[in-house]
Write a protein that holds these residues in place. Structure first.
Motif, PDB file in Angstrom:
ATOM      1  N   GLU A 174       0.842  -1.190   0.000  1.00  0.00           N
ATOM      2  CA  GLU A 174       0.000   0.000   0.000  1.00  0.00           C
ATOM      3  C   GLU A 174       0.880   1.244   0.000  1.00  0.00           C
ATOM      4  O   GLU A 174       1.998   1.222   0.548  1.00  0.00           O
ATOM      5  CB  GLU A 174      -0.953   0.022   1.199  1.00  0.00           C
ATOM      6  CG  GLU A 174      -0.300   0.132   2.546  1.00  0.00           C
ATOM      7  CD  GLU A 174      -1.325   0.200   3.673  1.00  0.00           C
ATOM      8  OE1 GLU A 174      -1.122   1.007   4.603  1.00  0.00           O
ATOM      9  OE2 GLU A 174      -2.326  -0.538   3.618  1.00  0.00           O
ATOM     10  N   PRO A 175       0.404   2.319  -0.666  1.00  0.00           N
ATOM     11  CA  PRO A 175       1.188   3.563  -0.658  1.00  0.00           C
ATOM     12  C   PRO A 175       1.215   4.160   0.739  1.00  0.00           C
ATOM     13  O   PRO A 175       0.270   4.016   1.514  1.00  0.00           O
ATOM     14  CB  PRO A 175       0.440   4.459  -1.648  1.00  0.00           C
ATOM     15  CG  PRO A 175      -0.953   3.914  -1.694  1.00  0.00           C
ATOM     16  CD  PRO A 175      -0.840   2.449  -1.438  1.00  0.00           C
ATOM     17  N   GLY A 195      -3.008 -12.766  20.691  1.00  0.00           N
ATOM     18  CA  GLY A 195      -4.028 -13.756  20.397  1.00  0.00           C
ATOM     19  C   GLY A 195      -4.571 -13.698  18.985  1.00  0.00           C
ATOM     20  O   GLY A 195      -5.310 -14.594  18.576  1.00  0.00           O
ATOM     21  N   GLN A 196      -4.224 -12.658  18.220  1.00  0.00           N
ATOM     22  CA  GLN A 196      -4.776 -12.521  16.866  1.00  0.00           C
ATOM     23  C   GLN A 196      -3.712 -12.499  15.772  1.00  0.00           C
ATOM     24  O   GLN A 196      -3.973 -12.893  14.645  1.00  0.00           O
ATOM     25  CB  GLN A 196      -5.609 -11.240  16.768  1.00  0.00           C
ATOM     26  CG  GLN A 196      -6.825 -11.226  17.673  1.00  0.00           C
ATOM     27  CD  GLN A 196      -7.670  -9.982  17.501  1.00  0.00           C
ATOM     28  OE1 GLN A 196      -7.611  -9.318  16.459  1.00  0.00           O
ATOM     29  NE2 GLN A 196      -8.457  -9.643  18.510  1.00  0.00           N
ATOM     30  N   GLY A 197      -2.517 -12.011  16.069  1.00  0.00           N
ATOM     31  CA  GLY A 197      -1.487 -11.972  15.039  1.00  0.00           C
ATOM     32  C   GLY A 197      -0.769 -10.632  14.993  1.00  0.00           C
ATOM     33  O   GLY A 197      -1.054  -9.717  15.779  1.00  0.00           O
ATOM     34  N   SER A 198       0.155 -10.525  14.054  1.00  0.00           N
ATOM     35  CA  SER A 198       1.001  -9.337  13.945  1.00  0.00           C
ATOM     36  C   SER A 198       1.091  -8.872  12.499  1.00  0.00           C
ATOM     37  O   SER A 198       0.867  -9.651  11.559  1.00  0.00           O
ATOM     38  CB  SER A 198       2.413  -9.634  14.465  1.00  0.00           C
ATOM     39  OG  SER A 198       2.383 -10.121  15.782  1.00  0.00           O
ATOM     40  N   CYS A 199       1.425  -7.597  12.354  1.00  0.00           N
ATOM     41  CA  CYS A 199       1.679  -7.023  11.032  1.00  0.00           C
ATOM     42  C   CYS A 199       3.006  -6.272  11.107  1.00  0.00           C
ATOM     43  O   CYS A 199       3.129  -5.295  11.848  1.00  0.00           O
ATOM     44  CB  CYS A 199       0.552  -6.080  10.613  1.00  0.00           C
ATOM     45  SG  CYS A 199       0.892  -5.217   9.038  1.00  0.00           S
ATOM     46  N   PHE A 200       3.999  -6.748  10.368  1.00  0.00           N
ATOM     47  CA  PHE A 200       5.273  -6.048  10.226  1.00  0.00           C
ATOM     48  C   PHE A 200       5.279  -5.388   8.853  1.00  0.00           C
ATOM     49  O   PHE A 200       4.794  -5.970   7.871  1.00  0.00           O
ATOM     50  CB  PHE A 200       6.450  -7.012  10.327  1.00  0.00           C
ATOM     51  CG  PHE A 200       6.707  -7.522  11.716  1.00  0.00           C
ATOM     52  CD1 PHE A 200       7.678  -6.941  12.508  1.00  0.00           C
ATOM     53  CD2 PHE A 200       5.967  -8.577  12.226  1.00  0.00           C
ATOM     54  CE1 PHE A 200       7.922  -7.403  13.787  1.00  0.00           C
ATOM     55  CE2 PHE A 200       6.199  -9.053  13.515  1.00  0.00           C
ATOM     56  CZ  PHE A 200       7.178  -8.460  14.296  1.00  0.00           C
ATOM     57  N   TRP A 201       5.833  -4.182   8.779  1.00  0.00           N
ATOM     58  CA  TRP A 201       5.918  -3.546   7.470  1.00  0.00           C
ATOM     59  C   TRP A 201       7.221  -2.755   7.334  1.00  0.00           C
ATOM     60  O   TRP A 201       7.750  -2.224   8.301  1.00  0.00           O
ATOM     61  CB  TRP A 201       4.712  -2.654   7.203  1.00  0.00           C
ATOM     62  CG  TRP A 201       4.592  -1.443   8.075  1.00  0.00           C
ATOM     63  CD1 TRP A 201       5.118  -0.210   7.867  1.00  0.00           C
ATOM     64  CD2 TRP A 201       3.852  -1.353   9.313  1.00  0.00           C
ATOM     65  NE1 TRP A 201       4.779   0.655   8.873  1.00  0.00           N
ATOM     66  CE2 TRP A 201       4.003  -0.020   9.777  1.00  0.00           C
ATOM     67  CE3 TRP A 201       3.099  -2.241  10.064  1.00  0.00           C
ATOM     68  CZ2 TRP A 201       3.418   0.420  10.952  1.00  0.00           C
ATOM     69  CZ3 TRP A 201       2.520  -1.807  11.235  1.00  0.00           C
ATOM     70  CH2 TRP A 201       2.676  -0.497  11.665  1.00  0.00           C
ATOM     71  N   GLU A 212       5.426   9.793  -0.522  1.00  0.00           N
ATOM     72  CA  GLU A 212       5.782   9.057  -1.741  1.00  0.00           C
ATOM     73  C   GLU A 212       6.635   7.835  -1.411  1.00  0.00           C
ATOM     74  O   GLU A 212       7.701   7.605  -1.981  1.00  0.00           O
ATOM     75  CB  GLU A 212       6.506   9.977  -2.743  1.00  0.00           C
ATOM     76  CG  GLU A 212       5.638  11.117  -3.245  1.00  0.00           C
ATOM     77  CD  GLU A 212       6.305  11.929  -4.333  1.00  0.00           C
ATOM     78  OE1 GLU A 212       7.513  11.731  -4.553  1.00  0.00           O
ATOM     79  OE2 GLU A 212       5.626  12.759  -4.957  1.00  0.00           O
ATOM     80  N   ARG A 213       6.149   7.061  -0.464  1.00  0.00           N
ATOM     81  CA  ARG A 213       6.819   5.829  -0.076  1.00  0.00           C
ATOM     82  C   ARG A 213       5.898   4.651  -0.325  1.00  0.00           C
ATOM     83  O   ARG A 213       4.682   4.811  -0.446  1.00  0.00           O
ATOM     84  CB  ARG A 213       7.222   5.881   1.406  1.00  0.00           C
ATOM     85  CG  ARG A 213       8.235   6.971   1.716  1.00  0.00           C
ATOM     86  CD  ARG A 213       8.152   7.429   3.149  1.00  0.00           C
ATOM     87  NE  ARG A 213       8.792   6.534   4.086  1.00  0.00           N
ATOM     88  CZ  ARG A 213      10.077   6.622   4.442  1.00  0.00           C
ATOM     89  NH1 ARG A 213      10.839   7.560   3.918  1.00  0.00           N
ATOM     90  NH2 ARG A 213      10.606   5.796   5.305  1.00  0.00           N
ATOM     91  N   LEU A 214       6.481   3.466  -0.405  1.00  0.00           N
ATOM     92  CA  LEU A 214       5.696   2.245  -0.580  1.00  0.00           C
ATOM     93  C   LEU A 214       5.868   1.381   0.666  1.00  0.00           C
ATOM     94  O   LEU A 214       6.979   1.201   1.157  1.00  0.00           O
ATOM     95  CB  LEU A 214       6.159   1.475  -1.816  1.00  0.00           C
ATOM     96  CG  LEU A 214       5.363   0.193  -2.108  1.00  0.00           C
ATOM     97  CD1 LEU A 214       3.962   0.531  -2.579  1.00  0.00           C
ATOM     98  CD2 LEU A 214       6.082  -0.682  -3.128  1.00  0.00           C
ATOM     99  N   ARG A 215       4.732   0.851   1.151  1.00  0.00           N
ATOM    100  CA  ARG A 215       4.758  -0.028   2.321  1.00  0.00           C
ATOM    101  C   ARG A 215       4.545  -1.465   1.878  1.00  0.00           C
ATOM    102  O   ARG A 215       3.587  -1.766   1.151  1.00  0.00           O
ATOM    103  CB  ARG A 215       3.676   0.383   3.311  1.00  0.00           C
ATOM    104  CG  ARG A 215       3.537  -0.536   4.509  1.00  0.00           C
ATOM    105  CD  ARG A 215       2.455  -0.077   5.464  1.00  0.00           C
ATOM    106  NE  ARG A 215       2.798   1.192   6.109  1.00  0.00           N
ATOM    107  CZ  ARG A 215       2.042   1.768   7.033  1.00  0.00           C
ATOM    108  NH1 ARG A 215       0.893   1.201   7.403  1.00  0.00           N
ATOM    109  NH2 ARG A 215       2.409   2.914   7.564  1.00  0.00           N
ATOM    110  N   VAL A 216       5.443  -2.351   2.298  1.00  0.00           N
ATOM    111  CA  VAL A 216       5.297  -3.791   2.066  1.00  0.00           C
ATOM    112  C   VAL A 216       4.984  -4.425   3.411  1.00  0.00           C
ATOM    113  O   VAL A 216       5.766  -4.316   4.362  1.00  0.00           O
ATOM    114  CB  VAL A 216       6.581  -4.405   1.475  1.00  0.00           C
ATOM    115  CG1 VAL A 216       6.359  -5.879   1.156  1.00  0.00           C
ATOM    116  CG2 VAL A 216       7.012  -3.655   0.223  1.00  0.00           C
TER     117      VAL A 216
END
Length: 527
Positions: free
Chosen positions: A295-296, A363-369, A300-304
Motif C-alpha cells: 500500500e502507498p 491472540g490474533q497476530g502481527s503485522c510487520f511492514w 511518496e513511499r511504498l509499504r510492504v
C-alpha cells in the motif's frame, strides 16, 4: 500619586544591565548585574569598564576584553546596537571567596542611547549569564562522544571476534562437507547433518553480528538504486514457501503486485523480507496464514506488509523486538534463533532511508511492514529522458558481431541494458543474475565486453572481477563496472585493478553507447 523613582526601578530590573558613558566609564548598574559579576555598586560605579573587568591573566588565550572593546567601539562609531556572539569572559572572584578568576560565558548586547541632536549619551551593556547552559552542553557533548567511542570499540571488538570465529568455522564446514561426500552409514550421516546444521546456524549468526557492527560503525556498503519490489517479493516468497509447507502455514501472495520501484539495496531488501516472512511462518500456529500486501504510504513511499495469524505480541513487549539478542517467548516457542534478525532488519531499513515497524494484537497476530521511498524505474527514466530514441542515422552493421555479458541480479537494470543494446545492430547480450553463472558463461562464450555489478548475491562483484582476471580464458576480456556505489576511493581502487571503465547508476545511456562503439571499433579487423 507617588513619583516614579527610575533609578530604583532600573536597579531592581530583572536583567543584568550596565550603563556606560561614551568614555566607557560605568555610571549605573542593576542589582542582577552585580550578582552575576560578584561585584559591589560602590566599588565599580565611576570606574572605567576594563579597569573593573580585565581579562583573566592566567589565560593567555583570553579574548573577552578585546572582543567587548571592539563591539563597544562599533556602537560609539555607528550609533547602532551590536549583538555579540557567545563569549567567554572570566570574572574576578572576591578575595573573601578565595580570589582568582572564575570561568564564565555570556551573551552580550550593546545598545546606544542618543541625545536629541544624535550624539551618543550612553551605552547600555546587557548580558545573560549562560555559563551553566554551556557547561551542560559541553557535558552532553562529552557524554555523546564517550558513548560513540564505546559503541565504536564494541563494534570493532564484535567485528574482530566474528572474523576470528570464521577461521575455525571455515575448517569445520569445509571438512564436514568433505565427509558428506564419503560413504557413510545412516547414523554417521545423521550426526554429520547435525554438525553441518549447527555450523551453518553459527555462520549465519556471525554474519548478522558483522552486519550490525558494520551498520553501527557506518561501514556497511549499500548499493542504493531503483529496485522492482514485485520481483524481490516473488523471489522471497518462492524461497520461504517450502518452510511454510513444512509448518503447514498458508502463504498468500498479493493478487496483483504493483509495478513500482523503490530506492534500496536489492540484496538487503531481500534479506529484510526473508526475515519477516521466516518469522511469520515459524511463530505462526498450525494451519495459520501469512499474507503479503502493498500500500502507498505518506511522503511518496511504498509499504510492504507481512501479516500473520500467529499468537501476537503484547503491546508492552513490542519495543523489545528490535533489541539485539532479545528473544520474546523463545522458551515457549522452541524456535531457534539469536534475536538478531529483527534488530538487523530495522537497521538495514533505516540505512536505506526507510523504516521497519510493527503492530500486533495478542491472540490474533502481527503485522510487520517496511517502508521505502518510491523511485522511477531505470527503463522509465531513460524513456522519459528520450535517451532510447532511435538514432537519426542507422548504425552500420559491424563486420563481426559484438558479444556482451552482463552480470547483474536486478531485473530492471538488465531490462534497461537490453533495451539500450537493442539500438545497436550486431550486439548480442548474454545475461547472468548469479555470479557463478556469469563466470561460467564468460569462459564458455568469450565475450567482447563484460558489464559487472558489484553488489551481487553469493559473491561480491570484486571477487568476480578477481576470478575473471585470474582465469586465462577471460583475463583478456575488458570489464566495465556498473554500480550505484560511486565512492571515489572505490572507483580509484577498481581502475587500479584493471577495469576498463566505471559507469555509475542511474546509467548514462549515451555514455554506455559510446563505450560500445569504442569496443566495436577496437574489435573490428584491420583493413
Amino acid at each position: 500619586m507617588r513619583p516614579l523613582d527610575f533609578e530604583s526601578l532600573f536597579q531592581a530590573a530583572p536583567g543584568s544591565y550596565l550603563v556606560l558613558d561614551p568614555d566607557l566609564v560605568i555610571v549605573a548598574v542593576s542589582d542582577a548585574y552585580l550578582r552575576d559579576t560578584m561585584t559591589v555598586r560602590e566599588r565599580i560605579v565611576g570606574r572605567e569598564l576594563f579597569g573593573v573587568f580585565p581579562d583573566n591573566p592566567d589565560d593567555p588565550e583570553a579574548t573577552g576584553e578585546s572582543n567587548l572593546r571592539a563591539s563597544l567601539d562599533r556602537v560609539r562609531r555607528d550609533h547602532v546596537p551590536d549583538t555579540m556572539a557567545l563569549q567567554q569572559y572570566d570574572i574576578r572572584r572576591p578575595e573573601a571567596d578565595g580570589g582568582g578568576f572564575e570561568v564564565r560565558f555570556w551573551s552580550p548586547v550593546n545598545s546606544p542611547v542618543l541625545e536629541p541632536d544624535g550624539d551618543l549619551a550612553f551605552i547600555i551593556h546587557s548580558v545573560a549569564d549562560v555559563t551553566e547552559l554551556v557547561r551542560r552542553d559541553k557535558a552532553l557533548l562529552e557524554a555523546k562522544e564517550e558513548a560513540e567511542r564505546a559503541n565504536t570499540a564494541k563494534s570493532e571488538y564484535l567485528s574482530r571476534m566474528s572474523h576470528e570465529l570464521r577461521t575455525p568455522l571455515n575448517a569445520i564446514l569445509g571438512f564436514a562437507q568433505l565427509l558428506e561426500l564419503e560413504d557413510l552409514g545412516d547414523v554417521q550421516r545423521e550426526n554429520l547433518h547435525f554438525i553441518l546444521s549447527a555450523a551453518r546456524h553459527l555462520l549465519a549468526l556471525i554474519n548478522e553480528v558483522l552486519d550490525i557492527a558494520a551498520i553501527e560503525a557506518g561501514r556497511l556498503p549499500l548499493s542504493l538504486e531503483p529496485v522492482a519490489v514485485a520481483d524481490v517479493v516473488a523471489e522471497t516468497v518462492s524461497l520461504i514457501r517450502p518452510l511454510a509447507d513444512q509448518h503447514e502455514v498458508l502463504l498468500i501472495s498479493p493478487p496483483q503486485s504493483p509495478a513500482t520501484h523503490v530506492t534500496g539495496d536489492r540484496q538487503r531488501l531481500k534479506q529484510i523480507l526473508l526475515n519477516l516472512l521466516s518469522n511469520a511462518v515459524k511463530y505462526n500456529r498450525q494451519g495459520g496464514t501469512v499474507q503479503i500486501g502493498f500500500e502507498p504510504a505518506a511522503g511518496e513511499r511504498l509499504r510492504v506488509q507481512v501479516i500473520d495469524s500467529g499468537l501476537g505480541i503484547p503491546e508492552h513487549a513490542l519495543d523489545q523486538l528490535f533489541v539485539p539478542f532479545e528473544r520474546l517467548g523463545s522458551d515457549e516457542s522452541g524456535v531457534e534463533g539469536a534475536g538478531l534478525g529483527l534488530p538487523l532488519s530495522k537497521r538495514l531499513a533505516e540505512a536505506m532511508g526507510g523504516t521497519l515497524e510493527v503492530s500486533s494484537t495478542a491472540g490474533q497476530g502481527s503485522c510487520f511492514w517496511v517502508e521505502l521511498p518510491q523511485a522511477e524505474g531505470p527503463v522509465q527514466r531513460a524513456e522519459r529522458q528520450q535517451e532510447l530514441e532511435a538514432p537519426a542515422e542507422a548504425e552500420p552493421e559491424p563486420e563481426s558481431p559484438l558479444t556482451v555479458l552482463y552480470i547483474e541480479d536486478n531485473l530492471s537494470n538488465l531490462q534497461l541494458v537490453e533495451r539500450v543494446l537493442s539500438r545497436r545492430p550486431g550486439v548480442r547480450l548474454i545475461s547472468a543474475m548469479r555470479p557463478q553463472l556469469g563466470l561460467e558463461l564468460a569462459a564458455e562464450h568469450d565475450p567482447d565486453l563484460i558489464l559487472l555489478d558489484l553488489h551481487l548475491p553469493d559473491m561480491p562483484g570484486q571477487e568476480v572481477l578477481r576470478r575473471l582476471q585470474a582465469e586465462p580464458r577471460t583475463a583478456h576480456v575488458p570489464v566495465v563496472v556498473l554500480s550505484a556505489d560511486a565512492r571515489p576511493t572505490l572507483i580509484k581502487e577498481l581502475l587500479g585493478q584493471g577495469i576498463r571503465a566505471f559507469l555509475t547508476k542511474p546509467l548514462d545511456v549515451k555514455e554506455l553507447l559510446e563505450l560500445l562503439n569504442t569496443i566495436a571499433t577496437e574489435r573490428a579487423p584491420a583493413g
